[in-house]
Design a protein around this motif. Structure first.
Motif, PDB file in Angstrom:
ATOM      1  N   LEU A  77     -40.630  43.708  90.089  1.00 51.41           N
ATOM      2  CA  LEU A  77     -40.080  44.785  89.284  1.00 51.41           C
ATOM      3  C   LEU A  77     -39.767  45.990  90.150  1.00 51.41           C
ATOM      4  O   LEU A  77     -40.475  46.282  91.118  1.00 51.41           O
ATOM      5  N   ASN A  78     -38.717  46.710  89.799  1.00 43.25           N
ATOM      6  CA  ASN A  78     -38.366  47.938  90.493  1.00 43.25           C
ATOM      7  C   ASN A  78     -39.297  49.055  90.047  1.00 43.25           C
ATOM      8  O   ASN A  78     -39.985  48.951  89.020  1.00 43.25           O
ATOM      9  N   GLU A  79     -39.322  50.143  90.807  1.00 43.84           N
ATOM     10  CA  GLU A  79     -40.114  51.292  90.395  1.00 43.84           C
ATOM     11  C   GLU A  79     -39.512  51.900  89.134  1.00 43.84           C
ATOM     12  O   GLU A  79     -38.294  52.007  88.994  1.00 43.84           O
ATOM     13  N   GLY A  80     -40.361  52.278  88.189  1.00 44.83           N
ATOM     14  CA  GLY A  80     -39.886  52.883  86.957  1.00 44.83           C
ATOM     15  C   GLY A  80     -40.799  52.565  85.787  1.00 44.83           C
ATOM     16  O   GLY A  80     -41.914  52.070  85.954  1.00 44.83           O
ATOM     17  N   SER A  81     -40.312  52.858  84.601  1.00 44.24           N
ATOM     18  CA  SER A  81     -41.075  52.651  83.369  1.00 44.24           C
ATOM     19  C   SER A  81     -40.521  51.458  82.606  1.00 44.24           C
ATOM     20  O   SER A  81     -39.316  51.210  82.604  1.00 44.24           O
TER      21      SER A  81
ATOM     22  N   ILE B  10     -46.516  38.300  86.438  1.00 42.81           N
ATOM     23  CA  ILE B  10     -45.380  38.886  87.141  1.00 42.81           C
ATOM     24  C   ILE B  10     -45.823  39.184  88.569  1.00 42.81           C
ATOM     25  O   ILE B  10     -46.773  39.948  88.785  1.00 42.81           O
ATOM     26  N   PRO B  11     -45.176  38.593  89.557  1.00 44.40           N
ATOM     27  CA  PRO B  11     -45.619  38.789  90.944  1.00 44.40           C
ATOM     28  C   PRO B  11     -45.339  40.204  91.448  1.00 44.40           C
ATOM     29  O   PRO B  11     -44.506  40.924  90.887  1.00 44.40           O
TER      30      PRO B  11
ATOM     31  N   MET C 187     -34.727  51.491  94.207  1.00 47.46           N
ATOM     32  CA  MET C 187     -33.455  50.889  94.599  1.00 47.46           C
ATOM     33  C   MET C 187     -32.645  50.636  93.329  1.00 47.46           C
ATOM     34  O   MET C 187     -33.196  50.569  92.238  1.00 47.46           O
ATOM     35  N   PRO C 188     -31.330  50.506  93.458  1.00 45.93           N
ATOM     36  CA  PRO C 188     -30.532  50.208  92.259  1.00 45.93           C
ATOM     37  C   PRO C 188     -30.970  48.910  91.609  1.00 45.93           C
ATOM     38  O   PRO C 188     -31.382  47.965  92.294  1.00 45.93           O
ATOM     39  N   GLY C 189     -30.893  48.855  90.301  1.00 42.10           N
ATOM     40  CA  GLY C 189     -31.228  47.631  89.592  1.00 42.10           C
ATOM     41  C   GLY C 189     -32.562  47.700  88.888  1.00 42.10           C
ATOM     42  O   GLY C 189     -33.367  48.598  89.104  1.00 42.10           O
ATOM     43  N   VAL C 190     -32.795  46.731  88.027  1.00 37.10           N
ATOM     44  CA  VAL C 190     -34.025  46.679  87.247  1.00 37.10           C
ATOM     45  C   VAL C 190     -35.130  45.982  88.020  1.00 37.10           C
ATOM     46  O   VAL C 190     -36.296  46.350  87.920  1.00 37.10           O
ATOM     47  N   VAL C 191     -34.783  44.954  88.797  1.00 39.59           N
ATOM     48  CA  VAL C 191     -35.782  44.250  89.588  1.00 39.59           C
ATOM     49  C   VAL C 191     -35.573  44.562  91.066  1.00 39.59           C
ATOM     50  O   VAL C 191     -34.494  44.968  91.489  1.00 39.59           O
ATOM     51  N   ARG C 192     -36.633  44.359  91.838  1.00 39.63           N
ATOM     52  CA  ARG C 192     -36.597  44.645  93.278  1.00 39.63           C
ATOM     53  C   ARG C 192     -37.350  43.543  93.998  1.00 39.63           C
ATOM     54  O   ARG C 192     -38.392  43.757  94.582  1.00 39.63           O
TER      55      ARG C 192
END
Length: 416
Positions: free
Chosen positions: A350-354, A345-346, A399-404
């Protein structure tokens, strides 16, 4: 930095009735006749909170997390002075505004306009101060058409929007919010989070309970995990959330099923272990948002079957929403033996979170066959260090969303 909230030796005890087995009406009547006058019912002590101690600095954004019954709402009630502690003391510096449940402090017979002024008086504000904030409160809540309507006729969403708007706009030094934001729609939840961010940026303190780990990660710089009325861990949200989701168990970052004595398998293939690794191939609990990571799964093909096995990783965020599922592009028949499957996974994806990682092997010959699937086998965090090297204009933290993803952009003058 001076403190905004200081808690020392805090405890809250309730007296509850002793358990009594269910009895029929005739049993109650006979008991009354035989035991008159009746003995007093037994009562037991229940400590919702016990010996809590912590300090919150001015401007901190603190998330309170924990399982149901951990004492989160009780703590907020004590901090809000809605309830009195049994032991210990609470020191607060500044005016406190709290929203513990939908419409806290509202009088159902009064109109929306009247309740705005009523809440202002409760907070110790003058009518002039409330009037200065009035239009901003109404606009944020979006209840302009219903200002002269008694709030008992409001929907739960309208009730909550106005209650939050009043609590957040009347200049509290300390804003305390229970997880009432779940009542609102996604757009209003975003507005609420933005408002709480603004409040803390202005040097004021925000304390709130949430079951959304992504919300805690996005808003808070501090986190407290309550467990059975006591503080289990306190610190950065990423560290505390890892403790909450996985504790000290092996399932955080790595899981070895053979060492656990567990067999996750069918007659063809068996799951051995899973790992989340950094770019140096070291197991990690937390990844820098800019750095790549590798998710690895070990499995054993037990017999020659001619099946073309398909390893797959399932990435899920707290609350059960799928981020994505990843599988290899090419499937080949595997002879008996031990194998490792890796997914890269580059960074800046991924967005910040768990995240939870599910491990599975399936096949399509004939039709879909799931040979094993171990959901949420591992847990890891993605964190943005916010050191200025990653620019995300208009957003602080998540940011909104699961990926960033960091995608290619081009902005240039249009040709005539």
């Amino acid at each position: 930095m001076s403190y905004s909230v200081r808690v020392e030796g805090l405890g809250k005890r309730y007296m509850i009735k002793g358990n009594r087995r269910h009895r029929l009406l005739r049993d109650e009547i006979m008991s009354f006749v035989k035991e008159f006058p009746r003995k007093a019912e037994t009562r037991q002590e229940f400590w919702a909170l016990r010996d809590l101690g912590f300090e919150i600095a001015e401007g901190d954004k603190v998330g309170i997390i924990g399982k149901n019954g951990a004492g989160k709402s009780t703590l907020l009630k004590l901090l809000s002075r809605v309830a009195e502690p049994t032991t210990g003391e609470i020191r607060l510096r500044g005016r406190v505004s709290s929203l513990l449940e939908v419409g806290t402090g509202f009088h159902p017979e009064l109109t929306g306009r009247e309740n705005i002024f009523l809440n202002g008086v409760i907070l110790g504000m003058s009518r002039i101060e409330v009037r200065r904030k009035f239009d901003e409160i109404v606009s944020f809540a979006g209840v302009e058409r219903f200002l002269e309507t008694q709030v008992k006729h409001y929907s739960s969403g309208m009730y909550m929007r106005l209650a939050f708007s009043v609590a957040a706009h009347l200049d509290p030094e300390i804003l305390i919010v229970d997880e009432v934001l779940a009542v609102g729609d996604a757009e209003f939840q975003k507005k609420c989070l933005g408002k709480m961010q603004d409040i803390s940026t202005g040097g004021r303190t925000v304390i709130f309970v949430s079951h959304s780990m992504q919300t805690v990660t996005s808003l808070c710089n501090q986190c407290i995990l309550l467990d059975s009325g006591q503080i289990r861990k306190q610190g950065r949200p990423s560290e505390v959330i890892i403790e909450y989701l996985g504790g000290d168990s092996e399932s955080v970052g790595r899981v070895d099923f053979e060492r656990q004595g567990r067999t996750v398998a069918d007659e063809h293939v068996q799951l051995l272990y899973g790992e989340v690794l950094d770019e140096d191939d070291q197991p990690i609990l937390e990844a820098d948002i800019r750095k790549p990571i590798r998710v690895k799964m070990g499995f054993r093909v037990k017999s020659r079957s001619g099946i073309r096995f398909m390893p797959n990783f399932h990435f899920v965020v707290p609350g059960g929403t799928y981020a994505f599922v990843s599988t290899p592009d090419v499937l080949t028949e595997l002879t008996p033996g031990d194998y490792e499957a890796s997914c890269y996974i580059p960074g800046d994806f991924l967005n910040e979170g768990s995240y939870f990682v599910g491990l599975a092997v399936s096949s399509y010959a004939p039709g879909l066959t799931i040979h094993f699937f171990e959901p949420s086998a591992m847990t890891f965090n993605v964190r943005d260090s916010m050191d200025g090297s990653v620019g995300r204009h208009g957003y602080a933290n998540v940011m909104p969303g699961v990926v960033r993803p960091r995608l290619q952009w081009k902005v240039e003058e249009a040709s005539n």
